[in-house]
Design an enzyme around this catalytic site. Structure first.
Site: not given
Ligand SMILES: CC(C)(COP(=O)(O)OP(=O)(O)OC[C@H]1O[C@@H](n2cnc3c(N)ncnc32)[C@H](O)[C@@H]1OP(=O)(O)O)[C@@H](O)C(=O)NCCC(=O)NCCS
Length: 438
Positions: A113, A120, A122, A152, A438
């Site tokens: 994201v 938000r 997503i 996760y 992956f």
């Molecule tokens: C991690 C990532 C995908 C989260 O996206 P986001 O749209 O900000 O996440 P959301 O707003 O949908 O959050 C969903 C939930 O996850 C939690 N969350 C989001 N990012 C998190 C993180 N980095 N660590 C821990 N919790 C996280 C939120 O607090 C939220 O919790 P809740 O719904 O239980 O209150 C985004 O920060 C990103 O792209 N990071 C860099 C790439 C990455 O690490 N991707 C994961 C690959 S395995």
């Protein structure tokens, strides 16, 4: 099959409510694919890719379902503000030496994201959408590898496979393992690349936790893609052939020169594949006995490498890191639990909680002396009773995480005897492992 699964309507509505657009990338749309790849690499803080390299990157996605979230008001609206990809992979599960077990699982990757749109909801919409899509496609289990261990669990995933990094002090090690009957020889990288798929597929059959590789990933490992070619000049390839001349394993490695001592190179093993015990011994011995080398390193290896028992000084073989690697999310308890063999006869009742509502209920698993299993939603009594969250069931599934440990950690509720009964049944003949991200 998975290409034709429609977009999840619940997530589409959630994303539309946020003023954004949820869409699948048409595999025939090169410009759309390139924009999606650029968002994916940016999401993981990797270097941007030009059009040619992005098109080459897209080869990794030919079998995947690529989903994006688009902000039509953004400066570059063609570049998605969020990405996810998914496909059906074949996961090896614990079997018997005679009978390989695999099951189809929904592999999820490229979860990004944009920082401009973070927190938000997503990612939540994307992940829940992927799980519902997996269910719609009849997949009982979802799988991923993770950038952070904190994201996760809320979606019902838990780590099922730990992996280790190893370092071997070759001056101390001294080979005492079996003498392999075949031979190790250098081969051209491109020539070995052509055989790698077949050798690795045979090796993977006995390793629970392993999943399908794909063509472009092999090209990367062998330094044969435009972006890996230059840095791979020092990559060496060796193959192990058995006494009949059949290829049974290979290793890729690089040598790092010591800054002041030419006799103290470090070998970094980037890929190690062995179909047979002989190939395992032959390849490791070759690596450990290289002249002008004092250390061999290998990562994404098993937490329980036989190598430790193949040298005179076991302390020369050190585990330098151990970490969570494959995470699983059970979506259908009976279908998942019957997709492996078990180590002992018995019956266990699992009382499963699932906050997302996919797989909650009470299920009784019964195994027989042959290792086969039946599992149904049932209130029938069983030898052992356990109450747990769906995430912990995923952790237990491949036999890589112990129920006794999870019980002691307060992650499941069972008597010590019941936890021991689970461990007896779930024990895997080979410790689970996964050799790729992956
Ligand atoms: C991690 C990532 C995908 C989260 O996206 P986001 O749209 O900000 O996440 P959301 O707003 O949908 O959050 C969903 C939930 O996850 C939690 N969350 C989001 N990012 C998190 C993180 N980095 N660590 C821990 N919790 C996280 C939120 O607090 C939220 O919790 P809740 O719904 O239980 O209150 C985004 O920060 C990103 O792209 N990071 C860099 C790439 C990455 O690490 N991707 C994961 C690959 S395995």
């Amino acid at each position: 099959m998975h290409h034709s699964l429609p977009l999840d309507p619940t997530s589409a509505a959630a994303i539309a409510d946020a003023g954004l657009r949820y869409a699948l990338v048409d595999p025939g749309d090169e410009a759309g694919g390139v924009a999606w790849v650029r968002a994916d690499v940016r999401g993981f803080h990797a270097d941007d890719v030009d059009h040619k390299d992005a098109v080459d990157n897209l080869r990794a996605f030919t079998d995947r379902r690529m989903t994006g979230v688009y902000d039509d008001t953004a400066a570059s609206p063609e570049i998605p503000v969020a990405t996810v990809s998914s496909w059906v992979t074949s996961l090896t599960t614990p079997g018997t030496p005679e009978q390989t077990q695999t099951m189809d699982a929904w592999a999820i990757s490229s979860v990004t994201v944009s920082p401009t749109h973070r927190r938000r909801g997503i990612a939540r919409a994307l992940l829940e959408g992927e799980l519902r899509t997996a269910v719609a496609g009849g997949l009982p289990l979802a799988a991923l590898t993770v950038s952070e261990a904190t994201i996760y669990r809320r979606f019902g995933f838990a780590c099922a496979v730990l992996v280790a990094d190893w370092s071997i002090d070759t001056r101390r090690a001294k080979w005492t393992g079996p003498a392999a009957r075949g031979r190790v020889q250098f081969v051209e990288r491109a020539a070995l690349r052509a055989q790698a798929d077949d050798i690795e597929r045979r090796a993977r059959r006995s390793i629970p936790g392993e999943v399908d590789r794909w063509g472009r990933r092999w090209d990367e490992f062998f330094g044969l893609t435009p972006d890996t070619e230059k840095e791979s000049k020092g990559l060496r390839a060796v193959r192990y052939d058995d006494e009949n001349g059949e290829p049974q394993g290979f290793a890729l490695f690089k040598l790092k020169e010591h800054e002041s001592d030419f006799s103290a190179h470090t070998v970094v093993v980037t890929e190690f594949v062995a179909v047979t015990d002989d190939a395992y011994a032959g390849l490791w011995r070759f690596l450990l006995e290289l002249d002008l080398v004092t250390e061999v390193r290998a990562s994404l290896r098993s937490v329980d490498e036989p190598l430790r028992w193949m040298v005179a000084d076991a302390r020369a073989v050190r585990k330098t890191a151990e970490s969570d690697h494959l995470w699983l999310r059970v979506l259908d308890v009976p279908a998942t639990l019957t997709s492996r063999r078990y180590a002992a006869p018995g019956s266990i009742a699992f009382d499963v909680r699932d906050a997302l509502g996919f797989a909650a209920g009470r299920f009784v698993l019964s195994t027989d002396a042959s290792g086969a299993a039946a599992c149904t939603a049932s209130d029938a009594p069983a030898d052992a009773e356990v109450s747990l969250d769906i995430a912990e069931l995923g952790a237990l599934f491949l036999g890589g995480i112990s129920a006794a440990t999870l019980r002691a950690a307060g992650r499941l509720t069972a008597t010590p005897d019941a936890a021991a009964a689970i461990d007896r049944l779930f024990l895997s003949p080979t410790p689970p492992r996964l050799g790729i991200w992956f």
